[in-house]
Design an enzyme around this catalytic site. Sequence first.
Site, mmCIF file in Angstrom:
data_model
loop_
_atom_site.group_PDB
_atom_site.id
_atom_site.type_symbol
_atom_site.label_atom_id
_atom_site.label_comp_id
_atom_site.label_asym_id
_atom_site.label_seq_id
_atom_site.Cartn_x
_atom_site.Cartn_y
_atom_site.Cartn_z
ATOM 1 C CG ASP A 132 -1.866 1.192 1.254
ATOM 2 O OD1 ASP A 132 -2.289 1.638 0.182
ATOM 3 O OD2 ASP A 132 -2.135 1.683 2.347
ATOM 4 C CB CYS A 186 -17.946 -4.332 -14.870
ATOM 5 S SG CYS A 186 -16.989 -4.023 -13.370
ATOM 6 C CB CYS A 189 -23.098 -4.088 -13.426
ATOM 7 S SG CYS A 189 -23.262 -3.610 -11.704
ATOM 8 C CB CYS A 196 -20.540 6.882 -5.671
ATOM 9 S SG CYS A 196 -19.390 8.077 -4.959
ATOM 10 C CB CYS A 242 -18.348 1.897 -4.765
ATOM 11 S SG CYS A 242 -16.706 2.130 -4.100
ATOM 12 C CB CYS A 246 -19.662 -4.753 -6.048
ATOM 13 S SG CYS A 246 -18.959 -5.691 -7.416
HETATM 14 C C1 B12 Z 1 -4.554 6.788 -3.429
HETATM 15 C C2 B12 Z 1 -5.383 5.634 -2.912
HETATM 16 C C3 B12 Z 1 -6.693 5.902 -2.513
HETATM 17 C C4 B12 Z 1 -7.364 7.262 -2.742
HETATM 18 C C5 B12 Z 1 -7.733 7.384 -4.230
HETATM 19 C C6 B12 Z 1 -8.524 6.179 -4.771
HETATM 20 C C7 B12 Z 1 -8.098 5.696 -6.119
HETATM 21 N N1 B12 Z 1 -8.984 4.990 -6.752
HETATM 22 O O1 B12 Z 1 -6.988 5.928 -6.563
HETATM 23 C C8 B12 Z 1 -8.553 7.186 -1.745
HETATM 24 C C9 B12 Z 1 -8.153 7.783 -0.404
HETATM 25 C C10 B12 Z 1 -9.829 7.878 -2.201
HETATM 26 C C11 B12 Z 1 -8.706 5.670 -1.590
HETATM 27 C C12 B12 Z 1 -9.884 5.064 -1.217
HETATM 28 C C13 B12 Z 1 -10.039 3.689 -1.082
HETATM 29 N N2 B12 Z 1 -9.053 2.770 -1.094
HETATM 30 CO CO1 B12 Z 1 -7.299 3.147 -1.600
HETATM 31 N N3 B12 Z 1 -5.476 3.344 -2.287
HETATM 32 C C14 B12 Z 1 -4.838 4.330 -2.828
HETATM 33 C C15 B12 Z 1 -3.425 3.891 -3.260
HETATM 34 C C16 B12 Z 1 -2.424 4.383 -2.209
HETATM 35 C C17 B12 Z 1 -2.995 4.323 -4.657
HETATM 36 C C18 B12 Z 1 -4.040 4.085 -5.763
HETATM 37 C C19 B12 Z 1 -3.609 4.706 -7.050
HETATM 38 O O2 B12 Z 1 -2.555 4.398 -7.573
HETATM 39 N N4 B12 Z 1 -4.388 5.661 -7.572
HETATM 40 C C20 B12 Z 1 -4.046 6.376 -8.772
HETATM 41 C C21 B12 Z 1 -5.118 6.258 -9.802
HETATM 42 C C22 B12 Z 1 -4.656 6.906 -11.101
HETATM 43 O O3 B12 Z 1 -5.286 4.898 -10.028
HETATM 44 P P1 B12 Z 1 -6.669 4.167 -10.056
HETATM 45 O O4 B12 Z 1 -7.731 4.851 -9.286
HETATM 46 O O5 B12 Z 1 -6.429 2.751 -9.787
HETATM 47 O O6 B12 Z 1 -7.038 4.500 -11.555
HETATM 48 C C23 B12 Z 1 -6.839 3.645 -12.579
HETATM 49 C C24 B12 Z 1 -8.152 3.476 -13.325
HETATM 50 O O7 B12 Z 1 -8.841 4.720 -13.264
HETATM 51 C C25 B12 Z 1 -7.646 3.146 -14.684
HETATM 52 N N5 B12 Z 1 -8.382 3.736 -15.784
HETATM 53 C C26 B12 Z 1 -8.462 5.006 -16.135
HETATM 54 N N6 B12 Z 1 -9.192 5.130 -17.236
HETATM 55 C C27 B12 Z 1 -9.567 3.905 -17.594
HETATM 56 C C28 B12 Z 1 -10.331 3.467 -18.645
HETATM 57 C C29 B12 Z 1 -10.552 2.127 -18.771
HETATM 58 C C30 B12 Z 1 -11.358 1.670 -19.913
HETATM 59 C C31 B12 Z 1 -10.004 1.216 -17.846
HETATM 60 C C32 B12 Z 1 -10.247 -0.245 -17.987
HETATM 61 C C33 B12 Z 1 -9.243 1.685 -16.773
HETATM 62 C C34 B12 Z 1 -9.047 3.016 -16.670
HETATM 63 O O8 B12 Z 1 -6.326 3.640 -14.824
HETATM 64 C C35 B12 Z 1 -5.930 4.265 -13.626
HETATM 65 C C36 B12 Z 1 -4.449 4.025 -13.464
HETATM 66 O O9 B12 Z 1 -4.127 2.656 -13.502
HETATM 67 C C37 B12 Z 1 -3.577 2.315 -3.227
HETATM 68 C C38 B12 Z 1 -2.323 1.553 -2.786
HETATM 69 C C39 B12 Z 1 -1.309 1.435 -3.894
HETATM 70 N N7 B12 Z 1 -0.049 1.728 -3.581
HETATM 71 O O10 B12 Z 1 -1.637 1.083 -5.005
HETATM 72 C C40 B12 Z 1 -4.759 2.096 -2.251
HETATM 73 C C41 B12 Z 1 -5.761 0.990 -2.592
HETATM 74 C C42 B12 Z 1 -6.154 1.158 -4.035
HETATM 75 N N8 B12 Z 1 -6.903 1.323 -1.766
HETATM 76 C C43 B12 Z 1 -7.565 0.297 -1.335
HETATM 77 C C44 B12 Z 1 -8.789 0.369 -0.632
HETATM 78 C C45 B12 Z 1 -9.246 -0.887 0.097
HETATM 79 C C46 B12 Z 1 -9.530 1.561 -0.618
HETATM 80 C C47 B12 Z 1 -10.962 1.754 -0.111
HETATM 81 C C48 B12 Z 1 -11.909 0.596 -0.424
HETATM 82 C C49 B12 Z 1 -10.902 2.003 1.412
HETATM 83 C C50 B12 Z 1 -12.212 2.345 2.083
HETATM 84 N N9 B12 Z 1 -13.057 1.368 2.368
HETATM 85 O O11 B12 Z 1 -12.476 3.488 2.366
HETATM 86 C C51 B12 Z 1 -11.390 3.056 -0.871
HETATM 87 C C52 B12 Z 1 -12.027 2.730 -2.231
HETATM 88 C C53 B12 Z 1 -12.335 3.948 -3.045
HETATM 89 C C54 B12 Z 1 -12.381 3.638 -4.543
HETATM 90 N N10 B12 Z 1 -13.548 3.347 -5.083
HETATM 91 O O12 B12 Z 1 -11.323 3.668 -5.207
HETATM 92 C C55 B12 Z 1 -6.919 -1.010 -1.770
HETATM 93 C C56 B12 Z 1 -7.748 -1.631 -2.899
HETATM 94 C C57 B12 Z 1 -7.909 -3.141 -2.812
HETATM 95 C C58 B12 Z 1 -8.686 -3.663 -3.985
HETATM 96 N N11 B12 Z 1 -9.344 -4.792 -3.816
HETATM 97 O O13 B12 Z 1 -8.706 -3.095 -5.056
HETATM 98 C C59 B12 Z 1 -5.465 -0.510 -2.189
HETATM 99 C C60 B12 Z 1 -4.852 -1.277 -3.332
HETATM 100 C C61 B12 Z 1 -4.589 -0.617 -0.920
HETATM 101 C C62 B12 Z 1 -4.069 -2.034 -0.690
HETATM 102 N N12 B12 Z 1 -2.785 -2.255 -0.874
HETATM 103 O O14 B12 Z 1 -4.791 -2.948 -0.373
HETATM 104 N N13 B12 Z 1 -7.552 5.027 -1.920
HETATM 105 S S1 SF4 Z 2 -20.909 -2.686 -8.915
HETATM 106 FE FE1 SF4 Z 2 -19.222 -4.128 -9.268
HETATM 107 S S2 SF4 Z 2 -19.810 -5.295 -11.129
HETATM 108 FE FE2 SF4 Z 2 -21.099 -3.451 -11.010
HETATM 109 S S3 SF4 Z 2 -19.996 -1.956 -12.274
HETATM 110 FE FE3 SF4 Z 2 -19.385 -1.611 -10.144
HETATM 111 S S4 SF4 Z 2 -17.539 -2.808 -9.909
HETATM 112 FE FE4 SF4 Z 2 -18.529 -3.558 -11.777
HETATM 113 S S1 SF4 Z 3 -15.659 4.659 -1.475
HETATM 114 FE FE1 SF4 Z 3 -16.781 4.394 -3.395
HETATM 115 S S2 SF4 Z 3 -18.917 4.898 -2.905
HETATM 116 FE FE2 SF4 Z 3 -17.667 5.671 -1.230
HETATM 117 S S3 SF4 Z 3 -17.322 7.813 -1.806
HETATM 118 FE FE3 SF4 Z 3 -15.540 6.636 -2.535
HETATM 119 S S4 SF4 Z 3 -16.034 6.090 -4.656
HETATM 120 FE FE4 SF4 Z 3 -17.945 6.755 -3.655
#
Ligand code: B12
Ligand code: SF4
Ligand code: SF4
Length: 309
Positions: A132, A186, A189, A196, A242, A246
């Site tokens: 992480d 997905c 869905c 959210c 979110c 799911c």
């Molecule tokens: C910064 C961060 C956050 C931030 C930003 C969230 C985010 N999505 O980035 C905040 C604080 C909001 C957050 C929240 C949460 N997080 Co967090 N977070 C991180 C962290 C440190 C980095 C993630 C990252 O690189 N973000 C940068 C962006 C650019 O990446 P991304 O969101 O994945 O975006 C990708 C997609 O958008 C994709 N994309 C863009 N356009 C398109 C188009 C298509 C067609 C496709 C297919 C893809 C795509 O490309 C992007 C880059 O790869 C990681 C740990 C790590 N070192 O990886 C944990 C991590 C992602 N978090 C985790 C968790 C558990 C959570 C929460 C569930 C916690 C909670 N219950 O509150 C929430 C979930 C929120 C959500 N829906 O994302 C876990 C996820 C586990 C899993 N099963 O996926 C991680 C991996 C930590 C861990 N090591 O376990 N998090």
């Molecule tokens: S709720 Fe789950 S299966 Fe449905 S779009 Fe979101 S991530 Fe995909």
């Molecule tokens: S964890 Fe998911 S549902 Fe909750 S605010 Fe972040 S993106 Fe929205």
Amino acid sequence: MKQSTNYTQLIKSESKRLGFDYCGISKAEFLEEEAPRLENWLNKNMHGQMSYMQNYFDKRLDPRILVPGAKSVVSLLLNYFPSEKQKDDTAPKISKYAYGTDYHFVIKEKLNELLHFINENIGAVEGRVFVDSAPVMDKIWAKKSGLGWIGKNSNLINKQNGSFFFIAELIIDLELDYDSAIKDYCGTCTKCIDACPTDAIIEPYVVDGSKCISYFTIELKEAIPNEMKGKFNNWMFGCDICQDVCPWNSFSEIHNESLFEPKENLLEMSKKDWIELTEETFKKVFKNSAVERTKYKGLKRNIEFILQK
Ligand code: B12
Ligand code: SF4
Ligand code: SF4
């Protein structure tokens, strides 16, 4: 049998023995597809005040810069889905991932044991363990290694057991057999996007971190903006919405990690207990928990914010 196949099997079976639920392996290489996506995310300030996300751009996209000589990224999943939830439906909510001991401690120990095992049983390898906090794109590596797909809520979803998993890696200079990615399930869905409350999932697969409840309640150091009032659905630490909606999470199974059992009487605490939370109780309930990150002051801020009308 090829030597790399033999080593791969040894590592995967040891990871199971250590309690990891899934293990998949990828070749350490530049993340070409993610580079423009990460750049776009940062350029649009979707990291908000998480300035650490701006650091080490090149290392984040290439494990060979982070760990010189790296050949393989071993991705590991650890389930944290609990058997019980908070009893009082009206109490401020805490994310399931933070019920027990901070996962960073629990997972680091297992990763170090796995690295030690490799050094003892396979030979001297150079490598580092990550969970992480480092500039590694955890979800992307797990996806490449076939452990799941990235859902529209941007989390990694495992086809067998859903998304309530932590992700960790071992980056090592040993060549192994590589897994391949699976398809996206997905389909049509949109449940996560529709549910959210802050519209943080701005388009499928893209979460604006600076709009997410998890960001506001855990990462943001200053006051929560007024326009978010009434939108937190009672979440005081993180947000599971979110993932809870799911359909793939109906396949979640209860975790096996005793250290993830809820702290003290966390799940029994009523709304009144949370409103009256003292620093002393905070320290007792959240000792070695991920909630320590917000400190007492931060959690109080969140509770007061969600109680405002
Ligand atoms: C910064 C961060 C956050 C931030 C930003 C969230 C985010 N999505 O980035 C905040 C604080 C909001 C957050 C929240 C949460 N997080 Co967090 N977070 C991180 C962290 C440190 C980095 C993630 C990252 O690189 N973000 C940068 C962006 C650019 O990446 P991304 O969101 O994945 O975006 C990708 C997609 O958008 C994709 N994309 C863009 N356009 C398109 C188009 C298509 C067609 C496709 C297919 C893809 C795509 O490309 C992007 C880059 O790869 C990681 C740990 C790590 N070192 O990886 C944990 C991590 C992602 N978090 C985790 C968790 C558990 C959570 C929460 C569930 C916690 C909670 N219950 O509150 C929430 C979930 C929120 C959500 N829906 O994302 C876990 C996820 C586990 C899993 N099963 O996926 C991680 C991996 C930590 C861990 N090591 O376990 N998090
Ligand atoms: S709720 Fe789950 S299966 Fe449905 S779009 Fe979101 S991530 Fe995909
Ligand atoms: S964890 Fe998911 S549902 Fe909750 S605010 Fe972040 S993106 Fe929205």
